[in-house]
Design a protein around this motif. Structure first.
Motif, PDB file in Angstrom:
ATOM      1  N   MET A  98       0.826  -1.196   0.000  1.00  0.00           N
ATOM      2  CA  MET A  98       0.000   0.000   0.000  1.00  0.00           C
ATOM      3  C   MET A  98       0.865   1.251   0.000  1.00  0.00           C
ATOM      4  O   MET A  98       1.991   1.243   0.468  1.00  0.00           O
ATOM      5  CB  MET A  98      -0.911   0.017   1.234  1.00  0.00           C
ATOM      6  N   ILE A  99       0.301   2.331  -0.550  1.00  0.00           N
ATOM      7  CA  ILE A  99       0.967   3.621  -0.483  1.00  0.00           C
ATOM      8  C   ILE A  99       1.026   4.073   0.977  1.00  0.00           C
ATOM      9  O   ILE A  99       0.065   3.958   1.724  1.00  0.00           O
ATOM     10  CB  ILE A  99       0.210   4.661  -1.326  1.00  0.00           C
ATOM     11  N   ARG A 100       2.195   4.597   1.375  1.00  0.00           N
ATOM     12  CA  ARG A 100       2.373   5.033   2.759  1.00  0.00           C
ATOM     13  C   ARG A 100       2.652   6.526   2.830  1.00  0.00           C
ATOM     14  O   ARG A 100       3.370   7.066   1.993  1.00  0.00           O
ATOM     15  CB  ARG A 100       3.541   4.293   3.410  1.00  0.00           C
ATOM     16  N   SER A 101       2.086   7.132   3.844  1.00  0.00           N
ATOM     17  CA  SER A 101       2.456   8.504   4.169  1.00  0.00           C
ATOM     18  C   SER A 101       3.770   8.466   4.950  1.00  0.00           C
ATOM     19  O   SER A 101       4.120   7.457   5.548  1.00  0.00           O
ATOM     20  CB  SER A 101       1.356   9.161   5.001  1.00  0.00           C
TER      21      SER A 101
ATOM     22  N   ARG B 231       1.093   4.709   8.824  1.00  0.00           N
ATOM     23  CA  ARG B 231       1.485   5.345   7.561  1.00  0.00           C
ATOM     24  C   ARG B 231       0.631   4.833   6.397  1.00  0.00           C
ATOM     25  O   ARG B 231       0.304   5.591   5.474  1.00  0.00           O
ATOM     26  CB  ARG B 231       2.977   5.071   7.303  1.00  0.00           C
ATOM     27  N   GLU B 232       0.255   3.566   6.437  1.00  0.00           N
ATOM     28  CA  GLU B 232      -0.586   3.016   5.374  1.00  0.00           C
ATOM     29  C   GLU B 232      -2.005   3.573   5.444  1.00  0.00           C
ATOM     30  O   GLU B 232      -2.627   3.838   4.406  1.00  0.00           O
ATOM     31  CB  GLU B 232      -0.597   1.495   5.462  1.00  0.00           C
ATOM     32  N   ARG B 233      -2.529   3.734   6.664  1.00  0.00           N
ATOM     33  CA  ARG B 233      -3.868   4.325   6.789  1.00  0.00           C
ATOM     34  C   ARG B 233      -3.886   5.757   6.248  1.00  0.00           C
ATOM     35  O   ARG B 233      -4.797   6.145   5.511  1.00  0.00           O
ATOM     36  CB  ARG B 233      -4.304   4.314   8.257  1.00  0.00           C
ATOM     37  N   GLU B 234      -2.868   6.529   6.612  1.00  0.00           N
ATOM     38  CA  GLU B 234      -2.794   7.894   6.110  1.00  0.00           C
ATOM     39  C   GLU B 234      -2.536   7.886   4.605  1.00  0.00           C
ATOM     40  O   GLU B 234      -3.048   8.738   3.869  1.00  0.00           O
ATOM     41  CB  GLU B 234      -1.668   8.647   6.835  1.00  0.00           C
ATOM     42  N   GLY B 235      -1.747   6.909   4.129  1.00  0.00           N
ATOM     43  CA  GLY B 235      -1.494   6.795   2.691  1.00  0.00           C
ATOM     44  C   GLY B 235      -2.765   6.544   1.904  1.00  0.00           C
ATOM     45  O   GLY B 235      -2.949   7.082   0.803  1.00  0.00           O
ATOM     46  N   ALA B 236      -3.662   5.716   2.446  1.00  0.00           N
ATOM     47  CA  ALA B 236      -4.938   5.445   1.764  1.00  0.00           C
ATOM     48  C   ALA B 236      -5.751   6.719   1.614  1.00  0.00           C
ATOM     49  O   ALA B 236      -6.401   6.941   0.579  1.00  0.00           O
ATOM     50  CB  ALA B 236      -5.721   4.395   2.546  1.00  0.00           C
TER      51      ALA B 236
ATOM     52  N   GLU C  49      -1.073  21.807  -7.700  1.00  0.00           N
ATOM     53  CA  GLU C  49      -0.382  22.251  -6.491  1.00  0.00           C
ATOM     54  C   GLU C  49      -0.933  21.543  -5.253  1.00  0.00           C
ATOM     55  O   GLU C  49      -0.173  21.170  -4.349  1.00  0.00           O
ATOM     56  CB  GLU C  49      -0.531  23.771  -6.337  1.00  0.00           C
ATOM     57  N   GLN C  50      -2.250  21.341  -5.216  1.00  0.00           N
ATOM     58  CA  GLN C  50      -2.839  20.592  -4.097  1.00  0.00           C
ATOM     59  C   GLN C  50      -2.284  19.175  -4.038  1.00  0.00           C
ATOM     60  O   GLN C  50      -1.956  18.665  -2.958  1.00  0.00           O
ATOM     61  CB  GLN C  50      -4.359  20.570  -4.240  1.00  0.00           C
ATOM     62  N   MET C  51      -2.178  18.528  -5.201  1.00  0.00           N
ATOM     63  CA  MET C  51      -1.617  17.175  -5.237  1.00  0.00           C
ATOM     64  C   MET C  51      -0.148  17.176  -4.838  1.00  0.00           C
ATOM     65  O   MET C  51       0.313  16.307  -4.102  1.00  0.00           O
ATOM     66  CB  MET C  51      -1.791  16.570  -6.630  1.00  0.00           C
ATOM     67  N   ARG C  52       0.589  18.166  -5.333  1.00  0.00           N
ATOM     68  CA  ARG C  52       2.022  18.218  -5.051  1.00  0.00           C
ATOM     69  C   ARG C  52       2.276  18.327  -3.547  1.00  0.00           C
ATOM     70  O   ARG C  52       3.177  17.678  -3.010  1.00  0.00           O
ATOM     71  CB  ARG C  52       2.657  19.412  -5.771  1.00  0.00           C
ATOM     72  N   GLU C  53       1.471  19.146  -2.864  1.00  0.00           N
ATOM     73  CA  GLU C  53       1.645  19.304  -1.419  1.00  0.00           C
ATOM     74  C   GLU C  53       1.404  17.982  -0.682  1.00  0.00           C
ATOM     75  O   GLU C  53       2.107  17.664   0.283  1.00  0.00           O
ATOM     76  CB  GLU C  53       0.681  20.374  -0.894  1.00  0.00           C
ATOM     77  N   GLN C  54       0.420  17.228  -1.125  1.00  0.00           N
ATOM     78  CA  GLN C  54       0.126  15.941  -0.476  1.00  0.00           C
ATOM     79  C   GLN C  54       1.165  14.878  -0.832  1.00  0.00           C
ATOM     80  O   GLN C  54       1.543  14.050   0.001  1.00  0.00           O
ATOM     81  CB  GLN C  54      -1.270  15.453  -0.866  1.00  0.00           C
ATOM     82  N   ILE C  55       1.645  14.920  -2.070  1.00  0.00           N
ATOM     83  CA  ILE C  55       2.628  13.929  -2.520  1.00  0.00           C
ATOM     84  C   ILE C  55       3.951  14.089  -1.777  1.00  0.00           C
ATOM     85  O   ILE C  55       4.717  13.115  -1.642  1.00  0.00           O
ATOM     86  CB  ILE C  55       2.818  14.035  -4.050  1.00  0.00           C
TER      87      ILE C  55
END
Length: 289
Positions: free
Chosen positions: A1-4, A147-152, A279-285
């Motif tokens: 899974m994607i992780r934060s 991190r996975e929960r936040e990544g989701a 820009e919104q996506m970039r900040e989250q990425i």
């Protein structure tokens, strides 16, 4: 899974007459940067503990703290005093008194607070190394789950923005003929206002050149392709943060080109909307591992 890369975890364990606690905080960072804080008795295991962190995490600034405390209610142990160090201090005091009889003497509290007078209680830390390592593994597992929960949640946020980008692409494409026809009409009116004869063939050639300058088909196609690639990366479950950063640059480049080619207020507005979404996506990425 994607992780934060932003998360927190804490694990506790009672061992014999002691308690061990690991607290781990992580924030975004270009690389993996683990920092461990622990009592001196555990310092010999720092490299082994860092290796455990590297096995679980690939990016992020990691701040891990190990706390070691006596079990609540345990009786205080006796104070071990270094008699030789006390004698050294008293001898030094006698020498000072010989030179300056009025100098005040050392109190008991001053002697006890002198570095090296009170010996640290001996503790067999090696018996706790295994427990500390196992507890760190547990804390890291909790951290990864967080991190996975936040990544989701980040994936859901970014996919929504991808959908909005594709909606804007449809709107811009639908206005393409309107924009070209409006440019054609403006050029014809300008020429007619000059009250000059003109070659219809030359006019068509000029209109074709202008239509080519206004053509944003390639930019729109690349925006859709990048949005699709973005979705695919989010579904891989790998550490894709750096690749996502690169895609944000490509999306932003296409949005800028679209805006520079725009001769239409509506298209310009759509270009600005695209930049806001990117820009919104970039900040989250920035927070994705």
């Amino acid at each position: 899974m994607i992780r934060s890369m932003t998360a927190f975890a804490r694990c506790d364990r009672l061992v014999k007459s002691c308690s061990l606690t690991w607290e781990i905080r992580t924030v975004n960072h270009r690389y993996l940067e683990p920092t461990l804080r622990m009592p001196d008795g555990f310092r010999s295991q720092e490299n082994d503990f860092k290796e455990l962190v590297r096995k679980q995490l690939s990016r992020g600034k990691v701040d891990a703290t190990l706390r070691f405390d006596s079990e609540e209610g345990e009786q205080a142990s006796a104070i071990n005093v270094d008699a030789a160090m006390v004698k050294v201090l008293l001898d030094a005091q006698a020498q000072v008194a010989a030179v300056s009889p009025d100098a005040s003497g050392l109190s008991v509290s001053q002697i006890l607070s002198w570095p090296g007078v009170v010996k640290p209680e001996s503790m067999d830390y090696e018996t706790l190394f295994k427990d500390a390592a196992e507890l760190l593994d547990e804390a890291l597992a909790d951290l990864v789950a967080a991190r996975e929960r936040e990544g989701a949640r980040l994936v859901s946020f970014i996919e929504q923005r991808c959908n909005q980008i594709e909606d804007i692409v449809v709107l811009v494409a639908a206005r393409r003929e309107i924009v070209v026809d409006a440019a054609r009409e403006r050029l014809v009116l300008r020429i007619e206002g000059l009250d000059l004869e003109f070659d219809p063939t030359r006019l068509e050639q000029e209109l074709a050149v202008q239509a080519q300058r206004l053509d944003v088909t390639e930019e729109l196609d690349r925006l859709v392709i990048h949005a699709e690639e973005l979705r695919e990366l989010l579904q891989t479950g790998d550490a894709v943060g750096r690749r996502l950063d690169f895609l944000m640059q490509e999306l932003n480049r296409e949005a800028n080109t679209l805006g520079s080619k725009s001769h239409d207020a509506e298209t310009t507005k759509h270009s600005m909307d695209l930049k806001v979404l990117i820009e919104q996506m970039r900040e989250q990425i920035q927070n994705i591992e």
